[in-house]
Design a protein around this motif. Structure first.
Motif, PDB file in Angstrom:
ATOM      1  N   SER A  27       0.868  -1.246   0.188  1.00  0.00           N
ATOM      2  CA  SER A  27       0.160   0.077   0.014  1.00  0.00           C
ATOM      3  C   SER A  27       1.021   1.155   0.024  1.00  0.00           C
ATOM      4  O   SER A  27       2.119   1.298   0.356  1.00  0.00           O
ATOM      5  CB  SER A  27      -0.933   0.037   1.079  1.00  0.00           C
ATOM      6  OG  SER A  27      -0.258  -0.151   2.458  1.00  0.00           O
ATOM      7  N   ILE A  28       0.364   2.350  -0.519  1.00  0.00           N
ATOM      8  CA  ILE A  28       0.822   3.591  -0.277  1.00  0.00           C
ATOM      9  C   ILE A  28      -0.083   4.735   0.270  1.00  0.00           C
ATOM     10  O   ILE A  28      -1.297   4.244   0.463  1.00  0.00           O
ATOM     11  CB  ILE A  28       1.389   4.249  -1.827  1.00  0.00           C
ATOM     12  CG1 ILE A  28       0.047   4.368  -2.777  1.00  0.00           C
ATOM     13  CG2 ILE A  28       2.205   3.236  -2.426  1.00  0.00           C
ATOM     14  CD1 ILE A  28       0.297   5.174  -3.941  1.00  0.00           C
ATOM     15  N   GLU A  29       0.444   5.789   0.679  1.00  0.00           N
ATOM     16  CA  GLU A  29      -0.497   6.613   1.224  1.00  0.00           C
ATOM     17  C   GLU A  29      -0.598   8.143   0.194  1.00  0.00           C
ATOM     18  O   GLU A  29       0.612   8.537  -0.116  1.00  0.00           O
ATOM     19  CB  GLU A  29      -0.032   7.057   2.663  1.00  0.00           C
ATOM     20  CG  GLU A  29      -0.876   8.149   3.545  1.00  0.00           C
ATOM     21  CD  GLU A  29      -0.417   8.232   4.945  1.00  0.00           C
ATOM     22  OE1 GLU A  29      -0.799   9.480   5.204  1.00  0.00           O
ATOM     23  OE2 GLU A  29       0.035   7.552   5.699  1.00  0.00           O
ATOM     24  N   ALA A  30      -1.684   8.473   0.094  1.00  0.00           N
ATOM     25  CA  ALA A  30      -1.897   9.900  -0.447  1.00  0.00           C
ATOM     26  C   ALA A  30      -2.992  10.699   0.172  1.00  0.00           C
ATOM     27  O   ALA A  30      -4.091   9.983   0.330  1.00  0.00           O
ATOM     28  CB  ALA A  30      -1.866   9.706  -1.874  1.00  0.00           C
ATOM     29  N   ASN A  31      -2.951  11.813   0.497  1.00  0.00           N
ATOM     30  CA  ASN A  31      -4.084  12.598   0.802  1.00  0.00           C
ATOM     31  C   ASN A  31      -4.626  12.121   2.221  1.00  0.00           C
ATOM     32  O   ASN A  31      -5.831  12.066   2.485  1.00  0.00           O
ATOM     33  CB  ASN A  31      -5.227  12.609  -0.157  1.00  0.00           C
ATOM     34  CG  ASN A  31      -4.821  13.141  -1.412  1.00  0.00           C
ATOM     35  OD1 ASN A  31      -4.400  14.295  -1.408  1.00  0.00           O
ATOM     36  ND2 ASN A  31      -4.939  12.730  -2.523  1.00  0.00           N
ATOM     37  N   GLY A  32      -3.715  11.248   2.917  1.00  0.00           N
ATOM     38  CA  GLY A  32      -4.018  11.050   4.227  1.00  0.00           C
ATOM     39  C   GLY A  32      -4.818   9.580   4.227  1.00  0.00           C
ATOM     40  O   GLY A  32      -5.323   9.101   5.138  1.00  0.00           O
ATOM     41  N   ILE A  41      -4.429  14.783  -8.158  1.00  0.00           N
ATOM     42  CA  ILE A  41      -3.327  15.300  -8.358  1.00  0.00           C
ATOM     43  C   ILE A  41      -2.026  14.736  -7.599  1.00  0.00           C
ATOM     44  O   ILE A  41      -1.240  14.307  -7.871  1.00  0.00           O
ATOM     45  CB  ILE A  41      -3.159  16.704  -8.629  1.00  0.00           C
ATOM     46  CG1 ILE A  41      -4.167  17.270  -9.902  1.00  0.00           C
ATOM     47  CG2 ILE A  41      -1.628  17.170  -9.073  1.00  0.00           C
ATOM     48  CD1 ILE A  41      -4.295  18.655  -9.922  1.00  0.00           C
ATOM     49  N   ASN A  42      -2.427  14.938  -6.285  1.00  0.00           N
ATOM     50  CA  ASN A  42      -1.336  14.218  -5.413  1.00  0.00           C
ATOM     51  C   ASN A  42      -1.341  12.736  -5.473  1.00  0.00           C
ATOM     52  O   ASN A  42      -0.371  12.310  -5.191  1.00  0.00           O
ATOM     53  CB  ASN A  42      -2.121  14.735  -3.913  1.00  0.00           C
ATOM     54  CG  ASN A  42      -2.207  16.312  -3.692  1.00  0.00           C
ATOM     55  OD1 ASN A  42      -1.360  16.728  -4.281  1.00  0.00           O
ATOM     56  ND2 ASN A  42      -2.786  16.721  -2.523  1.00  0.00           N
ATOM     57  N   LEU A  43      -2.594  12.090  -5.692  1.00  0.00           N
ATOM     58  CA  LEU A  43      -2.475  10.753  -5.750  1.00  0.00           C
ATOM     59  C   LEU A  43      -1.679  10.223  -7.107  1.00  0.00           C
ATOM     60  O   LEU A  43      -0.755   9.315  -7.024  1.00  0.00           O
ATOM     61  CB  LEU A  43      -3.687  10.019  -5.801  1.00  0.00           C
ATOM     62  CG  LEU A  43      -3.897   8.390  -6.147  1.00  0.00           C
ATOM     63  CD1 LEU A  43      -3.333   7.592  -5.042  1.00  0.00           C
ATOM     64  CD2 LEU A  43      -5.275   8.158  -6.215  1.00  0.00           C
ATOM     65  N   VAL A  44      -1.946  10.873  -8.043  1.00  0.00           N
ATOM     66  CA  VAL A  44      -1.188  10.706  -9.223  1.00  0.00           C
ATOM     67  C   VAL A  44       0.570  10.526  -8.855  1.00  0.00           C
ATOM     68  O   VAL A  44       1.309  10.040  -9.589  1.00  0.00           O
ATOM     69  CB  VAL A  44      -1.444  11.565 -10.373  1.00  0.00           C
ATOM     70  CG1 VAL A  44      -0.550  11.564 -11.470  1.00  0.00           C
ATOM     71  CG2 VAL A  44      -2.839  11.234 -10.997  1.00  0.00           C
ATOM     72  N   GLU A  45       1.091  11.916  -8.282  1.00  0.00           N
ATOM     73  CA  GLU A  45       2.296  12.089  -8.152  1.00  0.00           C
ATOM     74  C   GLU A  45       2.710  11.012  -7.125  1.00  0.00           C
ATOM     75  O   GLU A  45       3.952  10.376  -7.313  1.00  0.00           O
ATOM     76  CB  GLU A  45       2.349  13.529  -7.470  1.00  0.00           C
ATOM     77  CG  GLU A  45       3.965  13.691  -7.224  1.00  0.00           C
ATOM     78  CD  GLU A  45       4.178  15.071  -6.934  1.00  0.00           C
ATOM     79  OE1 GLU A  45       5.416  15.553  -6.635  1.00  0.00           O
ATOM     80  OE2 GLU A  45       3.228  15.916  -6.602  1.00  0.00           O
ATOM     81  N   ALA A  46       2.121  10.619  -6.100  1.00  0.00           N
ATOM     82  CA  ALA A  46       2.495   9.633  -5.272  1.00  0.00           C
ATOM     83  C   ALA A  46       2.617   8.158  -5.728  1.00  0.00           C
ATOM     84  O   ALA A  46       3.512   7.566  -5.690  1.00  0.00           O
ATOM     85  CB  ALA A  46       1.554   9.750  -4.016  1.00  0.00           C
TER      86      ALA A  46
END
Length: 898
Positions: free
Chosen positions: A10-15, A334-339
């Motif tokens: 898993s990864i984290e994005a936007n909390g 956009i934050n998810l795409v980058e992460a």
């Protein structure tokens, strides 16, 4: 997900935490850093869909160990995340799904089993035609005509929107499908709840239009497929493909003053066609990307079909995120795409190590020069300074042929009276100048460049030649907004470039009629007139039946040639016109600078425009929402409709699977040369009154004015089978290369339309073959080019080479693609088209090569062909009679939902 390689993490994005199939974890076992961007996306797709049946650990290992120089021979299963459709190809898709609901019930299944399993979005963009132009009310009047013509189709789509889950329709007057996809629909990274977990994965897409590849510009892997393959994907079926080779295209430098993204893509197209990339992925890399706006990347990606590649992809980087912000995407996405991209090794940084490629070529952007392409193929680039010579060279054989048979008193010239003035119309006259097509209308640099050039032209007192049919199809509502904000829309309108509609218009052949006076002049002088359009296709007979030469150009050059009024001039040095004082005005005098264009973009294009125009993208206007539509899971077919009809593909179908039988006693329906396009096979434009389709429509009480187009009638097989091989420019070599869809019926040798001959052969129980040269089926991903071929009774097509999508479509409809051995064709073998063919030894689809025996009065000829059933899955499809019968039997046999 079976997860043989323990990549689930898993990864984290936007909390929030998202489950992923980690390429980094797989990279602990394999060297994935060497893989191209596109190959990593394929690899992730396999990891996430591994089930031990459709996707196995062996397939994953094969991609992880990818050998860039190896000829493709390993089959994998790819499952796109979503499907995007346009209405010309989308209507027959929905017709097929409706027919499958009827059929699955007859086979003992439930209608609800036929339902898209992945997001499927249809954009209505191919129906508006340029009936009215050059006046403020053109947009409204063309819209009224469009709805009047297409009310049956639109009512049917509204039924589909309500009847099917995961299916949405973007109504008319919104934009062109690929531009809407780029500006709004594309997610870049998608999320979905699977097994109670929130998964993140790359946005991948199949589109029922070949220019789906435009989305590659923002790092989304996708390509055009036939409607048949798209339907299978919608119904949850993986697509069988061979692990592709990937050609690397290195870009360096930056575009020089006066060069546009259109000039760049025409240069790239020419280079890649010469290099040879059919069936391959193309991936762009290098420091030149640092100077290439996202819209420029999308322009290059859009024309992947023109250079022959499956896709033309760019990586995800900071410029992709900039575009997402510019186009009003949510910051959380956009934050998810980058992460996600950084976690998966899908992020591009300037100066990073280069991947390994099957082959490579490169271009210094500084070397790009103003160019057009034509007069009949998009890969035939012509420098601006050479257009006049190119036109004259192409004219010479036409002029000679005309001189030998012309009935005109003055061939090549005609007096025309229009709007109270008289002028002389000559060969080379530009009678259509169209700013059209998502290839360029998605790009603010060339659109605002056209507007600024128009402003400068108006300031110098220049006007468009009176015989030119001008049109502006902005591609999306956003474009109109920024043209207005920049203050240049009014200048385009002063030159006759009023907005005519939000659709493909001229690029798809919806150019509408020429003014009566111009049309009469063309006929009187037997003129070779031209079009200049900012499109991606200029194949024979596509743009307009009366226009024999067609040139692709940037929007600014479209405006320039409309002013010049002819291609029989050298705009690099000759005057484009004269001002009020009689002084010569040159193109260089009115061409805007790169800085001025850039400054205008910065001052006018912003996210508020995108957010406003896409806020209710699926809602539609009052015309759309007033359309009545049927209700219920099963569609109520109207037998009187000439637009929507239950197709015959599943008539008499049972659960019994057949075998791939040899073909005995076959006759030749058509013998064709090189570069036969899907436009030749199944035209999209005008329906001639004297054609079999025209006769059928008139027999059903439809007047010529209400024929609409072949593209709009793809929901009715009676019309479309009659239109197969009916292009006015197709040349059947059996008739000595005579233009038009005719053939000989043997053994008596009667000359008749291809449709009539096919029906006579069918009544006689005679199977048919088609023979052709190189690049058979280039152009649009047109499923009807395969459907119509099958319905005519053609069992096999023998060609020197096939374009990827059309070969796949033929297989999907149960038509056998066979390829001549290298260096051989019908002419070298001595085939005339009067032979009887024996195609034996197929061994239920297992044979890779077979011998064909062709016999006529002169004797017997034997030659070997390759059997182009390329994967075990394609063989299985073929045994079922095509993809759709295969899917239907799988669904009918599946346990019913409780």
């Amino acid at each position: 997900m079976k997860d043989s390689f323990s990549t689930k993490t898993s990864i984290e994005a936007n909390g929030q935490r998202y489950t992923i199939a980690s390429l980094a974890k797989l990279g602990e076992r394999y060297d994935l850093k060497r893989l191209p961007f596109s190959m990593k996306i394929l690899l992730e797709n396999l990891l996430r869909h591994e089930d031990g049946v459709n996707v196995t650990a062996k397939e994953i290992e094969a991609v992880a160990n990818w050998n860039p120089t190896k000829e493709p021979d390993t089959e994998i299963s790819f499952m796109p995340a979503r499907v995007v459709l346009q209405d010309f190809t989308g209507v027959p898709c929905v017709v097929d799904l409706a027919a499958m609901r009827d059929a699955v019930v007859k086979l003992g299944g439930d209608a609800s089993q036929i339902n898209p399993q992945i997001p499927s979005e249809l954009v209505i963009d191919h129906s508006v035609q340029v009936d009215v132009f050059g006046k403020p009310e053109a947009l409204d009047l063309n819209g009224k005509i469009e709805f009047g013509r297409n009310i049956e189709r639109y009512s049917f789509l509204r039924w589909g929107q309500n009847a099917f889950d995961n299916f949405k329709v973007v109504p008319p007057n919104t934009g062109i499908v690929h531009q809407v996809n780029l500006e709004n629909l594309a997610r870049v990274v998608m999320t979905r709840s699977i097994g109670g977990e929130s998964w993140a994965f790359p946005d991948t897409v199949f589109g029922t239009d070949s220019h789906t590849t435009m989305i590659n510009g923002i790092g989304v892997l996708g390509w055009g497929v036939g409607g048949i393959e798209a339907e299978a994907a919608m119904l949850g079926q993986p697509s069988s493909m061979l692990i592709p080779q990937v050609v690397g295209f290195k870009l360096s430098g930056k575009l020089p003053e006066g060069a546009t993204a259109t000039d760049l893509v025409l240069t790239v197209t020419q280079m890649l066609r010469k290099h040879g990339v059919v069936g391959k992925f193309v991936e762009f890399y290098g420091d030149g990307l640092d100077h290439l706006a996202l819209a420029d990347r999308a322009t290059i990606a859009n024309m992947a079909p023109e250079y022959g590649a499956t896709c033309g992809i760019f990586p995800i980087d900071g410029e992709a995120l900039n575009y997402m912000r510019l186009s009003g995407r949510d910051e959380t996405l956009i934050n998810l795409v980058e992460a996600y991209a950084k976690a998966q090794g899908l992020w591009r940084e300037a100066g990073q190590a280069e991947a390994e490629y099957s082959s490579s070529l490169g271009l210094d952007l500084a070397d790009v020069k103003p160019s057009l392409a034509g007069p009949k193929r998009p890969q035939d680039r012509v420098l601006l300074e050479n257009v006049e010579a190119n036109y004259r060279e192409a004219l010479a054989p036409m002029s000679d042929a005309r001189a030998a048979k012309s009935k005109s008193a003055t061939p090549g010239s005609a007096k025309v009276c229009k709007d109270g003035s008289e002028y002389t119309l000559k060969d080379g006259a530009v009678v259509i100048a169209a700013i059209t097509s998502c290839t360029n209308t998605s790009n603010p640099a060339v659109m605002l460049g056209a507007g600024l050039l128009a402003r400068n032209a108006v300031a110098r007192g220049l006007k468009v030649a009176p015989w030119v049919k001008t049109s502006l199809g902005p591609g999306s509502l956003v474009v109109t907004d920024y043209l207005k904000k920049a203050g240049v829309l009014k200048h385009l309108e002063q030159l006759g470039f009023y907005v005519v509609g939000y659709g493909c218009t001229t690029c798809i052949g919806n150019s509408g009629p020429l003014p009566e006076e111009v049309s009469a002049g063309v006929a009187e002088g037997d003129l070779v007139v031209t079009s200049v359009l900012s499109g991606n296709r200029n194949f024979e007979g596509r743009v307009h039946p009366e226009v024999k030469m067609n040139y692709l150009a940037s929007p600014p050059l479209v405006v320039a040639y409309a002013i010049a009024g002819t291609v029989d001039t050298d705009l690099s040095k000759d005057p484009i016109g004269h001002d009020a004082a009689g002084a010569a005005v040159f193109l260089r005098d009115i061409w805007p600078t790169n800085k001025e264009i850039g400054d205008t973009i910065a001052a006018t294009v912003g996210p508020e425009m995108f957010k406003k125009n896409y806020a209710d993208v699926f809602k539609g206007d009052s015309r759309w929402n007033q359309i009545a539509s049927a209700e219920g899971e099963i569609y109520s077919w109207d037998n009187s409709s000439t637009y929507i009809k239950n197709p015959p593909y599943f008539d008499g179908m049972t659960m019994q699977v057949g075998k791939i039988e040899d073909i005995h006693g076959a006759r030749v329906l058509g013998l064709f040369g090189d570069s036969i396009t899907t436009d030749h096979i199944s035209p999209a434009g005008d329906i001639k009154a004297t054609s079999p389709a025209g006769a059928f429509l008139q027999g059903r009480g439809v007047s010529k004015i209400d024929f609409n187009s072949y593209g709009s009638r793809r929901g009715n097989d009676d019309v479309m089978v009659r239109g197969t091989f009916a292009n006015i420019r197709i040349k059947n070599l059996m008739l000595g290369g005579e233009e038009g869809g005719n053939t000989y019926h043997y053994p008596n040798g009667d000359k008749m339309s291809i449709y009539d001959a096919a029906m006579r052969y069918k009544s006689e129980g005679v199977p048919l073959v088609v023979m052709a040269g190189k690049e058979y089926g280039t152009g649009s991903s047109r499923d009807w080019a395969a459907k119509g071929t099958m319905l005519l009774g053609v069992k096999a097509v023998i060609a020197e080479s096939f374009e990827r999508i059309h070969r796949s479509n033929l297989v999907g409809m149960g038509v056998l693609p066979l390829q001549f051995k290298d260096g051989e064709n019908a002419q070298t073998i001595g085939l005339k088209g009067d032979e009887v063919f024996e195609i034996a030894g197929l061994n239920d689809g297992e044979a890779r090569e077979i011998e064909v025996v062709a016999t006529n009065a002169a004797g017997e000829k034997r030659f070997t062909v390759k059997v182009l059933l390329l994967t075990p899955k394609e063989v299985e499809y073929f045994r079922h009679g095509g993809i759709l019968p295969y899917v239907l039997r799988q669904l009918a046999a599946a346990p019913k939902a409780a």
